[in-house]
Enzyme design. Structure first.
Site, PDB file in Angstrom:
ATOM      1  CD  GLU A  43      -2.697   1.267   2.550  1.00 30.50           C
ATOM      2  OE1 GLU A  43      -3.740   1.941   2.518  1.00 30.50           O
ATOM      3  OE2 GLU A  43      -2.333   0.626   3.563  1.00 30.50           O
ATOM      4  CE  LYS A 113      -7.571   1.888   3.469  1.00 27.79           C
ATOM      5  NZ  LYS A 113      -6.340   2.429   4.100  1.00 27.79           N
ATOM      6  CB  CYS A 154      -4.922  -1.098   4.387  1.00 29.66           C
ATOM      7  SG  CYS A 154      -4.078  -0.939   5.984  1.00 29.66           S
TER       8      CYS A 154
END
Length: 275
Positions: A43, A113, A154
């Site tokens: 990331e 995300k 994440c």
């Protein structure tokens, strides 16, 4: 192909885009020398993990030195590369976006995300991505020669419904480039990857930046692969490292036949609770 050799590039990210791309380039070349099929970067691999740096390092998809570099490396080396994530500029918005390149260097999937990292653990860590980032609203399932691959980033891994939706739509492997910190990492990183793999009887992979003690945000590292039984196949330390590991997709079929969780789940429970 049922066996896939992955390379997990746990690189040290610094406050210098050229240096980060150089590190990524070298780790990709080393991965290729090991005859890997699929290379994964962390990331925000081209950018320090900081809201002000997201703004400074942001790139537009169609005018991105970072993506151009990764596309070329994928094409020249005929390898899949998941470009962890970068700060993506689109009009007046900024996203945390992951790009998957095929062996011809084409973008075959992108994931923005979906769950922004807004937390405040008293006395330990406070971070609010939503101050500068916009959340994505699309599920990402890529078609590859190995089968379908689900992509999250994440904090997305903390939301089990996202993983289940991707698996119900055919994903055999779930990949989450991530950057857990030194508070949440030791507590939850391995636990979450083992749990998402076990609950969905799929392989689950996380690739993080290495710990850079000179940075304002301290990544936990510990890039990881977990199998459909919920076991950890391999895991790095916090240091910069390259993990080469092979998985066998036949394990999924075997485990799902022996312990048919997905067949036995009660889809009618939602109807019951609404009555």
């Amino acid at each position: 192909m049922t066996k896939i050799k992955f390379a997990l590039c746990q690189m040290n990210v610094v406050d210098n885009k050229k240096e980060n791309l150089k590190t990524a380039h070298l780790m990709i070349e080393e991965s290729v020398s090991e005859n890997t099929d699929f290379i994964i970067l962390p990331e925000m691999f081209n950018c320090p993990y900081s809201n002000d740096k997201f703004i400074e390092y942001g790139e537009e998809e169609h005018n991105s030195p970072t993506l151009s570099e990764i596309s070329t490396l994928a094409r020249i080396n005929k390898v899949y590369i998941l470009a962890g994530s970068i700060p993506e500029i689109d009009d007046d918005k900024l996203y945390n976006t992951s790009y998957l390149f095929d062996k011809q260097g084409n973008i075959i999937a992108k994931h923005r995300k979906m769950h922004l990292f807004d937390i405040d653990v008293t006395g330990k860590i406070s971070f609010k991505e939503s101050d500068v980032l916009t959340a994505g609203n699309e599920f990402t399932i890529a078609n590859t020669e190995f089968g379908k691959i689900g992509i999250g980033i994440c904090y997305d891994i903390r939301f089990p419904e996202l993983a289940r939706i991707m698996v119900e739509n055919g994903a055999l492997i779930l990949i989450y480039p991530g950057a857990f910190n030194m508070t949440t990492g030791p507590a939850h990183w391995e636990l979450l990857f083992r749990t998402r793999a076990m609950d969905n009887q799929a392989f689950c992979i996380g690739v993080a930046p290495a710990l850079n003690k000179n940075a304002s945000y301290h990544s936990y590292g510990h890039s990881i692969i977990t199998n459909p039984w919920g076991e950890t196949i391999t895991q790095a330390s916090e240091k910069e490292s390259l993990i080469i590991s092979e998985i066998d997709l036949n394990e999924i079929k075997k485990i799902r036949e022996e312990l048919p969780l997905l067949k036995n789940k009660r889809d009618d429970l939602y109807e019951i609770i609404q009555k």
